[in-house]
Design a protein around this motif. Structure first.
Motif, PDB file in Angstrom:
ATOM      1  N   MET A 387      19.205  46.926  -3.788  1.00 26.77           N
ATOM      2  CA  MET A 387      19.147  46.974  -2.328  1.00 26.77           C
ATOM      3  C   MET A 387      20.484  46.618  -1.683  1.00 26.77           C
ATOM      4  SD  MET A 387      16.187  47.949  -1.349  1.00 26.77           S
ATOM      5  CE  MET A 387      16.339  47.500   0.383  1.00 26.77           C
ATOM      6  N   CYS A 388      20.637  47.136  -0.469  1.00 26.10           N
ATOM      7  CA  CYS A 388      21.735  46.740   0.400  1.00 26.10           C
ATOM      8  C   CYS A 388      21.143  46.248   1.711  1.00 26.10           C
ATOM      9  CB  CYS A 388      22.699  47.907   0.644  1.00 26.10           C
ATOM     10  SG  CYS A 388      24.140  47.455   1.668  1.00 26.10           S
ATOM     11  N   GLN A 389      21.868  45.405   2.420  1.00 25.10           N
ATOM     12  CA  GLN A 389      21.349  44.865   3.677  1.00 25.10           C
ATOM     13  C   GLN A 389      21.161  45.945   4.737  1.00 25.10           C
ATOM     14  OE1 GLN A 389      24.676  42.296   3.614  1.00 25.10           O
ATOM     15  NE2 GLN A 389      25.590  43.130   5.474  1.00 25.10           N
ATOM     16  N   CYS A 390      21.818  47.080   4.537  1.00 26.68           N
ATOM     17  CA  CYS A 390      21.667  48.165   5.508  1.00 26.68           C
ATOM     18  C   CYS A 390      20.368  48.937   5.297  1.00 26.68           C
ATOM     19  CB  CYS A 390      22.854  49.119   5.427  1.00 26.68           C
ATOM     20  SG  CYS A 390      22.941  50.052   3.872  1.00 26.68           S
ATOM     21  N   GLY A 391      19.662  48.683   4.188  1.00 23.46           N
ATOM     22  CA  GLY A 391      18.395  49.356   3.908  1.00 23.46           C
ATOM     23  C   GLY A 391      18.485  50.412   2.821  1.00 23.46           C
ATOM     24  N   VAL A 409      29.810  47.328   2.709  1.00 23.52           N
ATOM     25  CA  VAL A 409      29.557  46.074   1.982  1.00 23.52           C
ATOM     26  C   VAL A 409      30.015  46.230   0.533  1.00 23.52           C
ATOM     27  CG1 VAL A 409      27.785  44.487   1.138  1.00 23.52           C
ATOM     28  CG2 VAL A 409      27.641  45.423   3.460  1.00 23.52           C
ATOM     29  N   THR A 410      30.870  45.312   0.086  1.00 24.34           N
ATOM     30  CA  THR A 410      31.346  45.296  -1.295  1.00 24.34           C
ATOM     31  C   THR A 410      31.287  43.862  -1.811  1.00 24.34           C
ATOM     32  OG1 THR A 410      32.851  47.143  -0.885  1.00 24.34           O
ATOM     33  CG2 THR A 410      33.270  45.798  -2.835  1.00 24.34           C
ATOM     34  N   ALA A 411      30.678  43.683  -2.974  1.00 27.41           N
ATOM     35  CA  ALA A 411      30.567  42.336  -3.542  1.00 27.41           C
ATOM     36  C   ALA A 411      30.206  42.438  -5.010  1.00 27.41           C
ATOM     37  CB  ALA A 411      29.521  41.513  -2.798  1.00 27.41           C
ATOM     38  N   GLN A 412      30.480  41.363  -5.753  1.00 32.37           N
ATOM     39  CA  GLN A 412      30.053  41.301  -7.141  1.00 32.37           C
ATOM     40  C   GLN A 412      28.527  41.382  -7.179  1.00 32.37           C
ATOM     41  OE1 GLN A 412      28.388  39.206  -9.325  1.00 32.37           O
ATOM     42  NE2 GLN A 412      29.211  39.983 -11.249  1.00 32.37           N
ATOM     43  N   ARG A 413      27.998  42.173  -8.085  1.00 35.91           N
ATOM     44  CA  ARG A 413      26.577  42.535  -8.082  1.00 35.91           C
ATOM     45  C   ARG A 413      25.650  41.317  -8.132  1.00 35.91           C
ATOM     46  NH1 ARG A 413      23.957  46.859 -12.312  1.00 35.91           N
ATOM     47  NH2 ARG A 413      21.753  46.413 -11.964  1.00 35.91           N
ATOM     48  N   ASP A 414      25.900  40.367  -9.044  1.00 31.60           N
ATOM     49  CA  ASP A 414      25.008  39.226  -9.192  1.00 31.60           C
ATOM     50  C   ASP A 414      25.097  38.283  -8.002  1.00 31.60           C
ATOM     51  OD1 ASP A 414      24.165  39.860 -12.027  1.00 31.60           O
ATOM     52  OD2 ASP A 414      26.327  39.696 -12.290  1.00 31.60           O
ATOM     53  N   LEU A 415      26.301  38.081  -7.503  1.00 31.35           N
ATOM     54  CA  LEU A 415      26.462  37.231  -6.325  1.00 31.35           C
ATOM     55  C   LEU A 415      25.774  37.851  -5.105  1.00 31.35           C
ATOM     56  CD1 LEU A 415      30.192  36.156  -6.733  1.00 31.35           C
ATOM     57  CD2 LEU A 415      28.203  34.648  -6.816  1.00 31.35           C
ATOM     58  N   TYR A 416      25.842  39.166  -4.997  1.00 34.57           N
ATOM     59  CA  TYR A 416      25.211  39.819  -3.845  1.00 34.57           C
ATOM     60  C   TYR A 416      23.683  39.722  -3.945  1.00 34.57           C
ATOM     61  CZ  TYR A 416      24.397  43.125  -0.069  1.00 34.57           C
ATOM     62  OH  TYR A 416      23.986  43.705   1.107  1.00 34.57           O
ATOM     63  N   SER A 417      23.145  39.875  -5.163  1.00 40.04           N
ATOM     64  CA  SER A 417      21.697  39.708  -5.340  1.00 40.04           C
ATOM     65  C   SER A 417      21.275  38.287  -4.994  1.00 40.04           C
ATOM     66  CB  SER A 417      21.296  40.039  -6.776  1.00 40.04           C
ATOM     67  OG  SER A 417      21.528  41.400  -7.071  1.00 40.04           O
ATOM     68  N   GLY A 418      22.128  37.321  -5.392  1.00 41.90           N
ATOM     69  CA  GLY A 418      21.840  35.934  -5.025  1.00 41.90           C
ATOM     70  C   GLY A 418      21.855  35.734  -3.519  1.00 41.90           C
ATOM     71  N   PHE A 419      22.775  36.392  -2.840  1.00 45.38           N
ATOM     72  CA  PHE A 419      22.818  36.300  -1.375  1.00 45.38           C
ATOM     73  C   PHE A 419      21.544  36.888  -0.762  1.00 45.38           C
ATOM     74  CE2 PHE A 419      23.732  39.194   2.243  1.00 45.38           C
ATOM     75  CZ  PHE A 419      23.743  38.247   3.250  1.00 45.38           C
ATOM     76  N   LEU A 420      21.127  38.058  -1.230  1.00 42.71           N
ATOM     77  CA  LEU A 420      19.920  38.678  -0.669  1.00 42.71           C
ATOM     78  C   LEU A 420      18.680  37.823  -0.921  1.00 42.71           C
ATOM     79  CD1 LEU A 420      20.424  42.462  -1.560  1.00 42.71           C
ATOM     80  CD2 LEU A 420      20.860  41.318   0.626  1.00 42.71           C
ATOM     81  N   ALA A 421      18.657  37.072  -2.041  1.00 39.95           N
ATOM     82  CA  ALA A 421      17.499  36.227  -2.338  1.00 39.95           C
ATOM     83  C   ALA A 421      17.293  35.163  -1.265  1.00 39.95           C
ATOM     84  CB  ALA A 421      17.675  35.570  -3.709  1.00 39.95           C
ATOM     85  N   ARG A 422      18.346  34.809  -0.552  1.00 41.30           N
ATOM     86  CA  ARG A 422      18.220  33.834   0.543  1.00 41.30           C
ATOM     87  C   ARG A 422      17.365  34.370   1.682  1.00 41.30           C
ATOM     88  NH1 ARG A 422      21.920  29.873   1.127  1.00 41.30           N
ATOM     89  NH2 ARG A 422      22.097  30.188   3.374  1.00 41.30           N
TER      90      ARG A 422
END
Length: 471
Positions: A387-391, A409-422
């Motif tokens: 997923m991306c925050q844009c949908g 949006v560009t980010a390391q995959r695992d860190l971005y998944s961790g961010f979305l989990a919030r």
């Protein structure tokens, strides 16, 4: 088993035993193994009879949508279990019968009942779907025996483990606050533990004490929310003020290399000693085989076992260190409920080495003890790695370690998944969903933290970071 439901913790204390006491203890472990295997076989027989019965199949076919239907179905299952003796207390009675032999000279009634309970729990998991099969204990494989209370059987008295004429004094370090705190608390029951360390048998007493475990000053707990993305070898953490990317058990690399060398040496020695047990293509022949083990092979196997023990102890320590570090930043953890069995199938070597599933289990235990919680949500409804925050939702290959989207949006995959989990929330019907609007609002604040996490990885590894980091 009649034990109270109050808070409890475990304190392990080494015991002093001479050769005669060790011999008696090993005889009791062997008697306990035979009781456990006998109870396991009996439980399997009773389980199979129950599963084949018309009563159980009728209960299985009963509707279970309303509360009344669920209650009636549970009652039908209970009747089927009782009719075929597939209950914990029925197995206790069976354990009492088989004690009427030489086994009763070594194992008391309470210890036999705890062994029967262990056997019943193992078989019952195959009924409830938590396990597919059970394993009988081979010679020397039973490593723990425990009582039910501290009043009879295996018990703790005045700094000694006492059990039917066997009295093993404890080696108590009075400067260790953890041990002294445990000795100051009431003891619920005692567990006798056997370990092989450097080729010698060592005995330990595990005191299951009532109360809260000792909390070191450096391991304080902070209120806060931390989201995690746990993989086979790495874990990404994203908090309010910090983000990090960790490699599980990085310090174990040296031991792991030595273990792999010994594995190859054992295989070469075994093939040299048993050439008739292998096919021309190098595979092991099918059927029952006789294996010859040379003294050199046995010495190598002993070294291999010792290195595995050291690796397991060090891994447990490293997991605990990382968990304590996380608890200093927060006690509310949010992560996806991934299948660690699937990890084992696909990344067997890495999972066996780094044990990410074990890390999550210990995190749950420690967070609960610290009055926090671990919230796990299903991957089917969230799919954070896609997923991306844009949908936009896009399935990525495992080799794609970075999230890049047309929205910028560009980010390391695992860190971005961790961010979305919030930003995973639960609706009124109990379903989890990703709140994209709150993720969009917080992204400008979190993006610098994710960038700093990557810079910390580069500084930490200096030359080459693991490929799973994507750096």
């Amino acid at each position: 088993m009649g034990r109270s439901k109050t808070d409890s913790f475990v304190v392990e204390i080494p015991l002093r035993a001479n050769s005669e006491q060790t011999r008696k203890a090993l005889a009791r472990f062997e008697a306990g193994r035979q009781i456990y295997n006998a109870c396991l076989g009996e439980a399997l027989k009773r389980r199979d009879q129950m599963l084949r019965s018309k009563m159980y199949r009728a209960a299985l076919a009963m509707p279970h949508k309303t509360k009344e239907e669920i209650k009636a179905r549970a009652e039908a299952f209970k009747e089927a279990r009782e009719k075929y003796g597939f209950t914990e207390f029925s197995l206790h009675a069976y354990a009492a019968r088989i004690r009427d032999s030489w086994l009763g000279e070594h194992i008391d009634a309470n210890t036999a009942q705890t062994l029967a309970t262990r056997a019943y729990s193992a078989v019952n998991k195959t009924v409830t779907g938590e396990a597919k099969r059970v394993r009988f204990k081979r010679y020397g494989e039973l490593n723990t025996l425990e009582g039910k209370t501290n009043k009879q059987g295996i018990r703790w008295r005045d700094g000694c483990l006492v059990w039917n004429g066997l009295e093993l004094p404890a080696i108590i370090d009075e400067d260790d606050p953890v041990i002294m705190h445990g000795l100051s608390c009431p003891v619920k029951f005692v567990r006798l533990v056997k370990r092989t360390i450097r080729g010698r048998t060592r005995l330990y007493a595990q005191l299951v004490c009532e109360g809260k475990p000792y909390q070191k000053k450096k391991n304080y707990v902070t209120e806060g929310k931390i989201s995690l993305d746990v993989g086979p070898s790495i874990v990404a953490e994203v908090g309010d003020t910090e983000a990090n990317l960790h490699l599980f058990c990085r310090e174990l690399d040296d031991i792991h290399t030595k273990i792999r060398v010994l594995q190859r040496r054992m295989d070469h020695q075994r093939r040299a000693n048993n050439p008739d047990n292998y096919n021309p293509d190098g595979t092991i022949k099918k059927g029952r085989l006789q294996w010859k083990n040379s003294k050199r092979y046995l010495r190598t196997r002993a070294r291999f076992a010792e290195l595995n023990r050291r690796q397991a102890e060090h891994r447990k320590s490293l997991h605990g260190k990382l968990i304590n570090d996380l608890l200093r930043k927060g006690n509310q953890f949010y992560l996806e409920d991934v299948s660690y069995r699937a990890f084992q199938r696909n990344f067997g070597r890495s999972v066996n080495y780094r044990a990410s599933g074990m890390f999550v289990n210990r995190l749950e235990q420690k967070a609960t003890a610290a009055k926090g919680r671990v919230v796990k949500f299903p991957t089917a409804s969230t799919a954070l790695s896609q997923m991306c925050q844009c949908g936009r939702k896009e399935k990525k290959k495992l080799s794609a370690r970075w999230h890049r989207c047309d929205c910028g949006v560009t980010a390391q995959r695992d860190l971005y998944s961790g961010f979305l989990a919030r930003h995973v929330k639960i609706d009124e019907e109990g379903n989890y969903y990703l709140d994209r609007q709150s993720a969009i609002e917080e992204w400008p604040t979190i993006k610098p933290l994710l960038d700093e996490a990557i810079e910390k990885v580069k500084r930490s590894y200096f030359y080459v970071a693991p490929a799973s980091f994507g750096i």
